[in-house]
Design a protein around this motif. Structure first.
Motif, PDB file in Angstrom:
ATOM      1  N   THR A   6       0.863  -1.193   0.000  1.00 51.29           N
ATOM      2  CA  THR A   6       0.000   0.000   0.000  1.00 51.29           C
ATOM      3  C   THR A   6       0.890   1.230   0.000  1.00 51.29           C
ATOM      4  OG1 THR A   6      -1.718  -1.143   1.259  1.00 51.29           O
ATOM      5  CG2 THR A   6      -1.757   1.275   1.307  1.00 51.29           C
ATOM      6  N   VAL A   7       0.691   2.070  -1.000  1.00 51.25           N
ATOM      7  CA  VAL A   7       1.422   3.342  -1.031  1.00 51.25           C
ATOM      8  C   VAL A   7       0.488   4.386  -0.410  1.00 51.25           C
ATOM      9  CG1 VAL A   7       2.598   5.045  -2.462  1.00 51.25           C
ATOM     10  CG2 VAL A   7       2.679   2.618  -3.079  1.00 51.25           C
ATOM     11  N   TYR A   8       0.921   4.918   0.728  1.00 53.71           N
ATOM     12  CA  TYR A   8       0.093   5.813   1.535  1.00 53.71           C
ATOM     13  C   TYR A   8       0.509   7.240   1.195  1.00 53.71           C
ATOM     14  CZ  TYR A   8      -2.409   6.854   5.959  1.00 53.71           C
ATOM     15  OH  TYR A   8      -3.282   7.303   6.920  1.00 53.71           O
ATOM     16  N   GLU A   9      -0.339   7.917   0.428  1.00 56.37           N
ATOM     17  CA  GLU A   9       0.034   9.237  -0.115  1.00 56.37           C
ATOM     18  C   GLU A   9      -0.163  10.328   0.943  1.00 56.37           C
ATOM     19  OE1 GLU A   9       1.327  10.420  -3.120  1.00 56.37           O
ATOM     20  OE2 GLU A   9       1.214  12.346  -2.083  1.00 56.37           O
ATOM     21  N   VAL A  10       0.933  11.026   1.264  1.00 54.91           N
ATOM     22  CA  VAL A  10       0.845  12.071   2.302  1.00 54.91           C
ATOM     23  C   VAL A  10       1.109  13.477   1.749  1.00 54.91           C
ATOM     24  CG1 VAL A  10       1.429  10.475   4.188  1.00 54.91           C
ATOM     25  CG2 VAL A  10       3.265  11.747   3.053  1.00 54.91           C
ATOM     26  N   GLY A  11       1.202  13.587   0.417  1.00 61.14           N
ATOM     27  CA  GLY A  11       1.551  14.880  -0.188  1.00 61.14           C
ATOM     28  C   GLY A  11       0.649  16.043   0.213  1.00 61.14           C
ATOM     29  N   PRO A  12      -0.677  15.886   0.137  1.00 60.69           N
ATOM     30  CA  PRO A  12      -1.530  17.042   0.456  1.00 60.69           C
ATOM     31  C   PRO A  12      -1.373  17.533   1.900  1.00 60.69           C
ATOM     32  CG  PRO A  12      -2.766  15.379  -0.758  1.00 60.69           C
ATOM     33  CD  PRO A  12      -1.435  14.759  -0.406  1.00 60.69           C
ATOM     34  N   ARG A  13      -0.949  16.667   2.806  1.00 60.46           N
ATOM     35  CA  ARG A  13      -0.742  17.103   4.199  1.00 60.46           C
ATOM     36  C   ARG A  13       0.743  17.374   4.466  1.00 60.46           C
ATOM     37  NH1 ARG A  13       2.438  15.944   8.468  1.00 60.46           N
ATOM     38  NH2 ARG A  13       2.286  13.739   7.938  1.00 60.46           N
ATOM     39  N   THR A  30      -8.080  20.091  -5.782  1.00 56.70           N
ATOM     40  CA  THR A  30      -7.798  19.509  -7.110  1.00 56.70           C
ATOM     41  C   THR A  30      -6.714  18.437  -6.994  1.00 56.70           C
ATOM     42  OG1 THR A  30      -8.389  21.569  -8.182  1.00 56.70           O
ATOM     43  CG2 THR A  30      -7.056  20.060  -9.472  1.00 56.70           C
ATOM     44  N   LEU A  31      -5.668  18.738  -6.215  1.00 54.47           N
ATOM     45  CA  LEU A  31      -4.589  17.748  -6.053  1.00 54.47           C
ATOM     46  C   LEU A  31      -5.147  16.445  -5.458  1.00 54.47           C
ATOM     47  CD1 LEU A  31      -1.602  16.886  -6.027  1.00 54.47           C
ATOM     48  CD2 LEU A  31      -1.426  17.901  -3.739  1.00 54.47           C
ATOM     49  N   THR A  36      -6.913  10.796  -6.039  1.00 55.90           N
ATOM     50  CA  THR A  36      -7.985   9.792  -5.977  1.00 55.90           C
ATOM     51  C   THR A  36      -8.076   9.073  -7.325  1.00 55.90           C
ATOM     52  OG1 THR A  36      -9.243  11.048  -4.343  1.00 55.90           O
ATOM     53  CG2 THR A  36     -10.484   9.474  -5.681  1.00 55.90           C
ATOM     54  N   ASP A  37      -8.033   9.854  -8.406  1.00 56.60           N
ATOM     55  CA  ASP A  37      -8.140   9.264  -9.751  1.00 56.60           C
ATOM     56  C   ASP A  37      -6.958   8.343 -10.066  1.00 56.60           C
ATOM     57  OD1 ASP A  37     -10.506  10.603 -10.125  1.00 56.60           O
ATOM     58  OD2 ASP A  37      -9.603  12.292 -11.185  1.00 56.60           O
ATOM     59  N   ALA A  38      -5.837   8.556  -9.360  1.00 57.33           N
ATOM     60  CA  ALA A  38      -4.649   7.714  -9.620  1.00 57.33           C
ATOM     61  C   ALA A  38      -4.752   6.342  -8.941  1.00 57.33           C
ATOM     62  CB  ALA A  38      -3.391   8.443  -9.153  1.00 57.33           C
ATOM     63  N   GLY A  39      -5.737   6.172  -8.053  1.00 57.31           N
ATOM     64  CA  GLY A  39      -5.953   4.838  -7.473  1.00 57.31           C
ATOM     65  C   GLY A  39      -5.440   4.625  -6.057  1.00 57.31           C
ATOM     66  N   PHE A  40      -5.006   5.696  -5.369  1.00 55.07           N
ATOM     67  CA  PHE A  40      -4.560   5.512  -3.973  1.00 55.07           C
ATOM     68  C   PHE A  40      -5.738   5.112  -3.102  1.00 55.07           C
ATOM     69  CE2 PHE A  40      -1.494   8.422  -5.821  1.00 55.07           C
ATOM     70  CZ  PHE A  40      -0.302   7.867  -5.405  1.00 55.07           C
ATOM     71  N   LEU A 272       1.728  11.136 -12.506  1.00 56.00           N
ATOM     72  CA  LEU A 272       2.547  12.156 -13.192  1.00 56.00           C
ATOM     73  C   LEU A 272       1.728  13.412 -13.490  1.00 56.00           C
ATOM     74  CD1 LEU A 272       4.663  10.007 -15.694  1.00 56.00           C
ATOM     75  CD2 LEU A 272       5.433  11.096 -13.583  1.00 56.00           C
ATOM     76  N   ARG A 273       0.454  13.230 -13.825  1.00 54.32           N
ATOM     77  CA  ARG A 273      -0.394  14.407 -14.086  1.00 54.32           C
ATOM     78  C   ARG A 273      -0.553  15.223 -12.798  1.00 54.32           C
ATOM     79  NH1 ARG A 273      -2.906  10.796 -17.698  1.00 54.32           N
ATOM     80  NH2 ARG A 273      -4.458  10.045 -16.237  1.00 54.32           N
ATOM     81  N   ALA A 274      -0.784  14.522 -11.679  1.00 55.22           N
ATOM     82  CA  ALA A 274      -0.935  15.221 -10.389  1.00 55.22           C
ATOM     83  C   ALA A 274       0.376  15.911 -10.017  1.00 55.22           C
ATOM     84  CB  ALA A 274      -1.344  14.225  -9.310  1.00 55.22           C
ATOM     85  N   SER A 275       1.470  15.236 -10.307  1.00 54.54           N
ATOM     86  CA  SER A 275       2.807  15.724  -9.973  1.00 54.54           C
ATOM     87  C   SER A 275       3.128  17.008 -10.744  1.00 54.54           C
ATOM     88  CB  SER A 275       3.770  14.591 -10.363  1.00 54.54           C
ATOM     89  OG  SER A 275       5.073  14.866 -10.062  1.00 54.54           O
ATOM     90  N   GLU A 276       2.803  17.013 -12.045  1.00 54.49           N
ATOM     91  CA  GLU A 276       3.039  18.205 -12.851  1.00 54.49           C
ATOM     92  C   GLU A 276       2.104  19.335 -12.427  1.00 54.49           C
ATOM     93  OE1 GLU A 276       5.988  17.948 -13.888  1.00 54.49           O
ATOM     94  OE2 GLU A 276       5.524  18.731 -15.878  1.00 54.49           O
TER      95      GLU A 276
END
Ligand code: HMG
Length: 324
Positions: A6-13, A30-31, A36-40, A272-276
């Motif tokens: 499980t990749v636990y995404e913490v970027g927004p926080r 938006t981020l 969410t659309d990336a599947g986390f 990558l879209r979210a990253s850019e």
């Protein structure tokens, strides 16, 4: 090695909490929606902490009101005390996180209390959250090193991890807050922790200050840890950890996992879209080496394809002229 992670995404926080310039709420929303659309399955969205301490996340309530919540996805938030939990519950959060430290000095600077006081405070938060059916995650900051105290004994980190697990945190993320760990120190810390907490209840949270995060994560995977925290575009840094750079980039973790053939269920193109998007919104270069490499390769391929198409068009124009 685990077969899936499980990749636990913490970027927004974690990724945005330390940004010096104010970030609009709609950019954060938006981020999160793009992630969410990336599947986390877990996206740490924001923190219900004092806005005097972390002004950047003072819009937590608005973020949680506006974000699109997909079924089966958790949007956890940090809650340092009962006030934070009350805010999180009112915003409909179904997972929260408490954050202790393995170092006294860091605990004081980050949450204004000793480690022991914090654990007492968190026990009340965990009990109240669980009563509401809300899952609680725990963090152990400075699990291998502290910006104020230096090296941290593995047993000190393990003891705090065990305390959080014992009070009911379903998972404890062992954090190298300032990214000073190496595979050797990470393994010592995890070995000590694994004597008290099972691998199935552990995660790792690595910052990349010294470029060791991916090596440290590879060590953790070899030790059976199957939850990895990361930030899209390598965003981040803790406001109370001087000199700490961003988290390990999510894109770099995905590339590592793909290399091992470990399943993760995340769509790299969507990341990558979210990253850019977020790098553009913050006006800074993308902090992920993997993202930079993949985007450069893509731009190269697109330029080659455009050149080939132009050549073909020119050929067809000549043929048409000859036929005429
Ligand atoms: C814990 C406190 C609140 C103690 O801060 P304090 O000043 O001791 O709190 P207090 O209880 O005395 O309250 C003081 C004021 O804060 C308000 N307050 C009190 N609580 C809240 C709350 N929940 N939400 C909103 N407001 C709050 C409270 O209402 C009061 O307001 P006033 O009467 O002065 O107007 C403070 O130190 C704090 O918010 N710290 C948060 C620090 C933080 O978020 N750090 C970054 C996250 S940790 C991290 O990044 C590490 C991690 C997790 O990523 C893993 C790793 O990499 O290591």
């Amino acid at each position: 090695m685990p077969s899936s992670v499980t990749v636990y995404e913490v970027g927004p926080r974690d990724g945005l909490q330390n940004e010096p310039k104010s970030i609009r709420t709609d950019v954060k929303v938006t981020l999160i929606n793009m992630l969410t659309d990336a599947g986390f399955k877990a996206i740490e969205a924001t923190s219900f902490v004092s806005p005097k301490w972390v002004p950047q996340l003072g819009d937590a309530k608005d973020v949680m009101a506006r974000v699109r919540r997909a079924p089966g996805v958790q949007y956890p938030v940090l809650t340092p005390n009962m006030q934070g939990l009350t805010g999180a519950l009112a915003s409909g959060c179904r997972e929260v996180a408490v954050f202790a430290a393995a170092s006294e000095a860091f605990s004081k600077r980050n949450i204004n209390c000793t480690v022991e006081e914090s654990l007492k405070r968190f026990e009340a938060v965990v009990t109240a959250a669980r009563k509401e059916g809300v899952a609680v995650r725990g963090y152990v900051s400075c699990a291998v090193g502290c910006p104020y105290q230096g090296a941290v004994e593995p047993e000190a980190a393990a003891a705090v991890g065990a305390a959080l697990h014992g009070m009911g945190c379903y998972e404890v993320s062992m954090a190298d807050t300032i990214g000073v760990g190496t595979p050797a120190s990470m393994e010592r810390m995890l070995q000590a922790t694994l004597r008290q907490v099972p691998a199935s209840a552990l995660a790792v949270h690595c910052h990349d200050t010294y470029g060791m995060a991916i090596a440290n994560i590879a060590s953790a995977l070899r030790m059976g840890i199957s939850v990895i925290d990361s930030s899209v575009a390598g965003l981040g840094g803790c406001p109370y950890a001087r000199g700490a750079t961003g988290n390990v980039a999510t894109e770099d973790v995905l590339y590592l996992l793909d290399g091992y053939g470990i399943r993760h269920g995340i769509d790299m193109d969507a990341v990558l879209r979210a990253s850019e998007y977020i790098s553009g919104a913050l006006g800074r270069p993308n902090g992920s080496r993997v993202a930079r490499a993949l985007l450069a390769r893509r731009a190269d391929e697109e330029a080659k394809a455009a050149k080939a198409a132009a050549k073909e068009d020119a050929g067809m124009a000549v043929a048409a002229a000859v036929a005429a």
